[in-house]
Design an enzyme around this catalytic site. Structure first.
Site, PDB file in Angstrom:
ATOM      1  N   HIS A 175       1.301  -1.187   0.255  1.00 48.55           N
ATOM      2  CA  HIS A 175      -0.034   0.022   0.192  1.00 48.55           C
ATOM      3  C   HIS A 175       0.721   1.110   0.323  1.00 48.55           C
ATOM      4  O   HIS A 175       0.378   2.365  -0.350  1.00 48.55           O
ATOM      5  CB  HIS A 175      -1.561  -0.216   1.372  1.00 48.55           C
ATOM      6  CG  HIS A 175      -0.373   1.097   2.275  1.00 48.55           C
ATOM      7  ND1 HIS A 175       0.438  -0.410   3.507  1.00 48.55           N
ATOM      8  CD2 HIS A 175      -0.326   1.386   3.415  1.00 48.55           C
ATOM      9  CE1 HIS A 175       0.349   0.307   4.572  1.00 48.55           C
ATOM     10  NE2 HIS A 175      -0.437   1.300   4.381  1.00 48.55           N
ATOM     11  N   HIS A 237       7.847  -2.412   2.542  1.00 52.24           N
ATOM     12  CA  HIS A 237       7.660  -0.828   2.501  1.00 52.24           C
ATOM     13  C   HIS A 237       8.905  -0.125   2.220  1.00 52.24           C
ATOM     14  O   HIS A 237       9.310   0.449   1.442  1.00 52.24           O
ATOM     15  CB  HIS A 237       6.914  -0.292   3.559  1.00 52.24           C
ATOM     16  CG  HIS A 237       5.154  -0.858   3.933  1.00 52.24           C
ATOM     17  ND1 HIS A 237       5.001  -1.204   2.960  1.00 52.24           N
ATOM     18  CD2 HIS A 237       4.893  -0.963   5.125  1.00 52.24           C
ATOM     19  CE1 HIS A 237       3.344  -2.299   3.513  1.00 52.24           C
ATOM     20  NE2 HIS A 237       3.658  -1.841   4.408  1.00 52.24           N
TER      21      HIS A 237
HETATM   22  C1  BG6 Z   1       1.347  -2.539   7.623  1.00 52.13           C
HETATM   23  C2  BG6 Z   1       1.776  -3.462   8.686  1.00 52.13           C
HETATM   24  O1  BG6 Z   1       1.477  -3.464   6.256  1.00 52.13           O
HETATM   25  O2  BG6 Z   1       1.685  -1.131   7.761  1.00 52.13           O
HETATM   26  C3  BG6 Z   1       1.730  -2.155   9.821  1.00 52.13           C
HETATM   27  O3  BG6 Z   1       1.724  -4.373   8.393  1.00 52.13           O
HETATM   28  C4  BG6 Z   1       1.656  -0.698  10.144  1.00 52.13           C
HETATM   29  O4  BG6 Z   1       2.132  -2.494  11.562  1.00 52.13           O
HETATM   30  C5  BG6 Z   1       0.927  -0.119   8.457  1.00 52.13           C
HETATM   31  O5  BG6 Z   1       0.676  -0.392  11.222  1.00 52.13           O
HETATM   32  C6  BG6 Z   1       1.529   0.999   8.580  1.00 52.13           C
HETATM   33  O6  BG6 Z   1       0.844   2.024   6.612  1.00 52.13           O
HETATM   34  P1  BG6 Z   1       0.455   2.874   7.142  1.00 52.13           P
HETATM   35  O7  BG6 Z   1       0.360   3.501   6.276  1.00 52.13           O
HETATM   36  O8  BG6 Z   1       0.051   4.042   7.795  1.00 52.13           O
HETATM   37  O9  BG6 Z   1       2.111   4.047   7.473  1.00 52.13           O
END
Ligand code: BG6
Length: 482
Positions: A175, A237
């Site tokens: 994402h 990520h």
């Molecule tokens: C997710 C993780 O992929 O990303 C989580 O599994 C994390 O642990 C999250 O909190 C963070 O996403 P964002 O969009 O809030 O930075």
């Protein structure tokens, strides 16, 4: 630009991801005129619901996650009328006939299957979608991490999907790639002539990538335990962000052109052989917030909630430039930021302390307060002598969006529409996922072998002391988490 009327089946439609992210994202796309009223969203889950029951659940999700005051009554009504529900069990043949009946026959409508289910069901759902004859040659299947927990399991998952779908049909979500500011990273690098000549080891001193969260693992504790920050955040990520910074310019902004370049970066990552270059931490208790071990319900847990590491992209462009990565939970603030620190000016023409120039740092702030700043050295204003002072060129996107009365879209809005459009550019290819695991696996194996516990750190801090040392040893400093 509106997309064609489509059919989207969401498996696990009553779960958290669907309620929190997918339903709100689709509502916004309809509200903004991109999702047509003729689209159909079919929720599929085990819950004993009928269509109206599921519409009520979706409506409640809109109230909670879009906000009751934000909802446009007309768009809300139109959106809910695109929704259908089929009760179905991934582990048996129950309900699959009804699902087939719920999907229009029209061949020309794009069709997508979103697997918002626990990863252990991925294989079975894919097999049944295929077995029930629901997938056409251009139907899409969407999955999201965890995509395996090591290289072997990621390969097995890829092989399982490849048994039923072509790679062009598989949409693996990270994402972070859907975040507006992450896409902007590519615009910044490849739509401006300014940076490219400087974007290499001759001019860049180092790169820092920080994804800090202020929350702990909360209710996800038992799930998170045994996974940890390396698998949960770094493997996907952070490495994807690193790829976007380090990759060569692709010839076109097209799926395989972009993904080929990212893959080359992952394959060029120097293996971490020195465990001193990887710091793991686990948050301790403080001020009434429980320690990780309590959240995870595992007093002896060795799972890390923080990782900081140093690596290098061992190729011609980047040789010798350290990439420092860090991510953690319960840190001082929620900040995701990439900082490119340039080398100092080669010679100062200004005398004495007045000549101390700052470092040029290009900071790309992904969230919150999305924007870009460029740290510069200027003349300290005023009639005194010529003294130098730091200053920042600051471009905060929030201001520009507010001026244009625009809202920062959520990552899922973009990603789900890309699935419908059939554009895989912002999705990970199977070989990228495997290459990332191939780099991460030996680090985790070395930790397991050593068997020690992660260093405790105070909630609200910037992680364990060793993480600071990681940069201090090199005569550098992390940017503030603020
Ligand atoms: C997710 C993780 O992929 O990303 C989580 O599994 C994390 O642990 C999250 O909190 C963070 O996403 P964002 O969009 O809030 O930075």
């Amino acid at each position: 630009v509106p997309v064609d009327p489509f059919d989207l089946v969401v498996f696990g439609a009553t779960g958290d991801l669907a309620r929190r992210k997918l339903i709100p994202a689709l509502y916004h796309r309809l509200h903004d005129g991109q999702m047509p009223d003729e689209a159909r969203i079919v929720g599929a889950a085990r819950g004993e619901l009928d269509r109206d029951g599921f519409r009520r659940m979706a409506d409640a999700a809109l109230e909670e996650f879009v906000g009751a005051g934000e909802l446009d009554p007309d768009a809300r009504r139109r959106f809910l009328s695109t929704i259908d529900y089929v009760r179905l069990d991934a582990l048996s043949s129950d309900g699959w006939g009804q699902l087939s009946a719920a999907l229009p026959d029209a061949d020309e409508r794009p069709r997508a299957f979103y697997l918002s289910v626990a990863p252990r069901f991925f294989g079975q759902v894919a097999e049944r979608v295929h077995g029930a004859g629901l997938a056409r040659p251009d139907s899409r299947i969407v999955i999201e991490k965890p995509l395996g927990h090591d290289l072997a399991s990621a390969r097995a998952l890829n092989a399982c999907f490849a048994g039923h779908f072509g790679e062009h049909q598989i949409y693996r979500i990270d994402h972070y790639l859907g975040k507006e500011t992450v896409q902007n990273l590519m615009a910044l690098r490849f739509a401006n002539a300014l940076f490219e000549p400087l974007w290499n080891a001759r001019h860049i001193d180092h790169v820092q990538i920080t994804v800090a969260e202020s929350v702990g693992v909360e209710k996800r504790g038992p799930y998170y335990d045994g996974i940890g920050a390396m698998r949960d955040m770094v493997q996907n990520h952070l490495l994807q962000l690193l790829c976007l910074i380090a990759m060569e310019p692709p010839a076109r902004f097209e799926p395989d052109a972009v993904r080929d370049e990212k893959l080359k970066v992952l394959r060029a990552l120097a293996p971490v052989t020195d465990l001193e270059a990887v710091v793991r931490g686990q948050y301790a208790a403080a001020n009434g917030t429980p320690a990780y071990a309590a959240d995870a319900e595992s007093a002896e847990s060795r799972t890390e909630t923080f990782v900081a590491l140093k690596t290098e992209v061992a190729n011609w462009r980047w040789s010798g430039v350290p990439f420092y990565l860090r991510t953690g939970k319960r840190l001082r603030a929620r900040v995701s930021e990439i900082a490119i620190a340039f080398k100092p000016a080669p010679h100062s023409i200004f005398p004495g302390s007045a000549g101390r120039t700052g470092q040029n740092v290009l900071a790309i702030r992904l969230q919150p307060d999305e924007g870009i700043t460029l740290g510069m050295t200027i003349k300290d204003p005023g009639p005194g002598g010529l003294r130098l002072a730091p200053a920042e060129l600051d471009m905060t996107f929030a201001d520009r969006l507010a001026q244009a009365h625009l809202r920062m879209p959520d990552a899922y809005e973009r990603l789900v529409m890309d699935v419908i459009r059939g554009d895989q550019t912002l999705f990970m290819r199977g070989d990228e996922v495997e290459a990332a695991w191939a780099w991460v696996d030996p680090i985790i194996a070395a930790w397991d072998e050593r068997g020690d516990r992660p260093a405790p750190y105070d909630p609200g801090s910037s992680g364990p002391e060793d993480a600071l040392m990681l940069m201090h040893r090199d005569g550098r400093r992390w940017r503030e988490i603020a």
